[in-house]
Design a protein around this motif. Structure first.
Motif, PDB file in Angstrom:
ATOM      1  N   UNK A  50     -32.891  39.819 -80.587  1.00  0.00           N
ATOM      2  CA  UNK A  50     -32.164  38.746 -79.899  1.00  0.00           C
ATOM      3  C   UNK A  50     -31.646  39.189 -78.554  1.00  0.00           C
ATOM      4  N   UNK A  51     -31.198  40.434 -78.473  1.00  0.00           N
ATOM      5  CA  UNK A  51     -30.750  40.997 -77.203  1.00  0.00           C
ATOM      6  C   UNK A  51     -31.893  41.002 -76.191  1.00  0.00           C
ATOM      7  N   UNK A  52     -33.070  41.388 -76.629  1.00  0.00           N
ATOM      8  CA  UNK A  52     -34.235  41.390 -75.736  1.00  0.00           C
ATOM      9  C   UNK A  52     -34.610  39.973 -75.298  1.00  0.00           C
ATOM     10  N   UNK A  53     -34.520  39.015 -76.214  1.00  0.00           N
ATOM     11  CA  UNK A  53     -34.798  37.619 -75.856  1.00  0.00           C
ATOM     12  C   UNK A  53     -33.833  37.164 -74.764  1.00  0.00           C
ATOM     13  N   UNK A  54     -32.557  37.497 -74.913  1.00  0.00           N
ATOM     14  CA  UNK A  54     -31.558  37.094 -73.911  1.00  0.00           C
ATOM     15  C   UNK A  54     -31.839  37.718 -72.550  1.00  0.00           C
ATOM     16  N   UNK A  55     -32.215  38.997 -72.540  1.00  0.00           N
ATOM     17  CA  UNK A  55     -32.507  39.665 -71.265  1.00  0.00           C
ATOM     18  C   UNK A  55     -33.742  39.072 -70.601  1.00  0.00           C
ATOM     19  N   UNK A  56     -34.786  38.855 -71.376  1.00  0.00           N
ATOM     20  CA  UNK A  56     -36.010  38.268 -70.812  1.00  0.00           C
ATOM     21  C   UNK A  56     -35.720  36.870 -70.271  1.00  0.00           C
ATOM     22  N   UNK A  57     -34.963  36.082 -71.034  1.00  0.00           N
ATOM     23  CA  UNK A  57     -34.606  34.731 -70.592  1.00  0.00           C
ATOM     24  C   UNK A  57     -33.773  34.794 -69.312  1.00  0.00           C
ATOM     25  N   UNK A  58     -32.859  35.755 -69.226  1.00  0.00           N
ATOM     26  CA  UNK A  58     -32.048  35.934 -68.018  1.00  0.00           C
ATOM     27  C   UNK A  58     -32.925  36.207 -66.806  1.00  0.00           C
ATOM     28  N   UNK A  59     -33.902  37.100 -66.958  1.00  0.00           N
ATOM     29  CA  UNK A  59     -34.783  37.405 -65.833  1.00  0.00           C
ATOM     30  C   UNK A  59     -35.633  36.197 -65.446  1.00  0.00           C
ATOM     31  N   UNK A  64     -36.727  31.959 -61.575  1.00  0.00           N
ATOM     32  CA  UNK A  64     -36.957  30.531 -61.337  1.00  0.00           C
ATOM     33  C   UNK A  64     -36.003  30.005 -60.268  1.00  0.00           C
ATOM     34  N   UNK A  65     -34.747  30.451 -60.313  1.00  0.00           N
ATOM     35  CA  UNK A  65     -33.762  30.022 -59.321  1.00  0.00           C
ATOM     36  C   UNK A  65     -33.903  30.775 -57.994  1.00  0.00           C
ATOM     37  N   UNK A  66     -34.857  31.694 -57.953  1.00  0.00           N
ATOM     38  CA  UNK A  66     -35.169  32.477 -56.758  1.00  0.00           C
ATOM     39  C   UNK A  66     -33.986  33.322 -56.287  1.00  0.00           C
ATOM     40  N   UNK A  67     -33.170  33.760 -57.209  1.00  0.00           N
ATOM     41  CA  UNK A  67     -32.035  34.601 -56.859  1.00  0.00           C
ATOM     42  C   UNK A  67     -32.473  35.981 -56.395  1.00  0.00           C
ATOM     43  N   UNK A  78     -38.002  47.780 -59.283  1.00  0.00           N
ATOM     44  CA  UNK A  78     -37.436  48.904 -60.023  1.00  0.00           C
ATOM     45  C   UNK A  78     -36.610  48.402 -61.204  1.00  0.00           C
ATOM     46  N   UNK A  79     -35.874  47.331 -61.008  1.00  0.00           N
ATOM     47  CA  UNK A  79     -35.084  46.745 -62.092  1.00  0.00           C
ATOM     48  C   UNK A  79     -35.990  46.254 -63.218  1.00  0.00           C
ATOM     49  N   UNK A  80     -37.117  45.656 -62.870  1.00  0.00           N
ATOM     50  CA  UNK A  80     -38.091  45.215 -63.880  1.00  0.00           C
ATOM     51  C   UNK A  80     -38.676  46.405 -64.638  1.00  0.00           C
ATOM     52  N   UNK A  81     -38.972  47.484 -63.927  1.00  0.00           N
ATOM     53  CA  UNK A  81     -39.537  48.668 -64.578  1.00  0.00           C
ATOM     54  C   UNK A  81     -38.523  49.293 -65.531  1.00  0.00           C
ATOM     55  N   UNK A  82     -37.271  49.420 -65.099  1.00  0.00           N
ATOM     56  CA  UNK A  82     -36.227  49.967 -65.971  1.00  0.00           C
ATOM     57  C   UNK A  82     -36.048  49.081 -67.192  1.00  0.00           C
TER      58      UNK A  82
END
Length: 114
Positions: A50-59, A64-67, A78-82
């Motif tokens: 569930x933690x992984x689902x939340x992180x993936x959904x956050x990314x 999508x919001x182009x933040x 680098x953040x994606x790789x980590x």
């Protein structure tokens, strides 16, 4: 030629290769979590998944919001790789634990999705 480059730069995240990979990753993680829930697996399996689902959904929401384009002070690749490395470590541990002999078939299937 400039118009083609401009179109490639402004491609929506959901239609990019990166978007497809993140959506597929989210689908596989949710499927695995569903198997763990149905099989009544031990709570750490469900919580980490569930933690992984939340992180993936956050990314996904972040892209999508182009933040990522607004927050240029972060190096997003680098953040994606980590994130991927930490996810891999957690999910390999969960996959190995799911294969311990006192498991049900659904727990094993949930562990194999990782």
């Amino acid at each position: 030629m400039e118009a083609a480059q401009r179109k490639a730069q402004h491609r929506p995240f959901c239609f990019s290769v990166k978007g497809h990979v993140k959506m597929l990753r989210l689908a596989l993680t949710v499927t695995s979590m569903a198997f763990f829930i149905v099989a009544q697996a031990p709570e750490p399996y469900i919580v980490i998944t569930g933690f992984e689902v939340a992180i993936i959904f956050f990314f996904i929401i972040l892209y999508i919001l182009r933040l990522d384009r607004l927050m240029k002070w972060l190096f997003w690749p680098l953040l994606d790789i980590i994130n991927s490395l930490v996810t891999t470590v957690f999910l390999v541990i969960i996959s190995v634990l799911a294969l311990i002999p006192k498991t049900t078939t659904l727990i094993v299937v949930g562990g194999l999705f990782y």
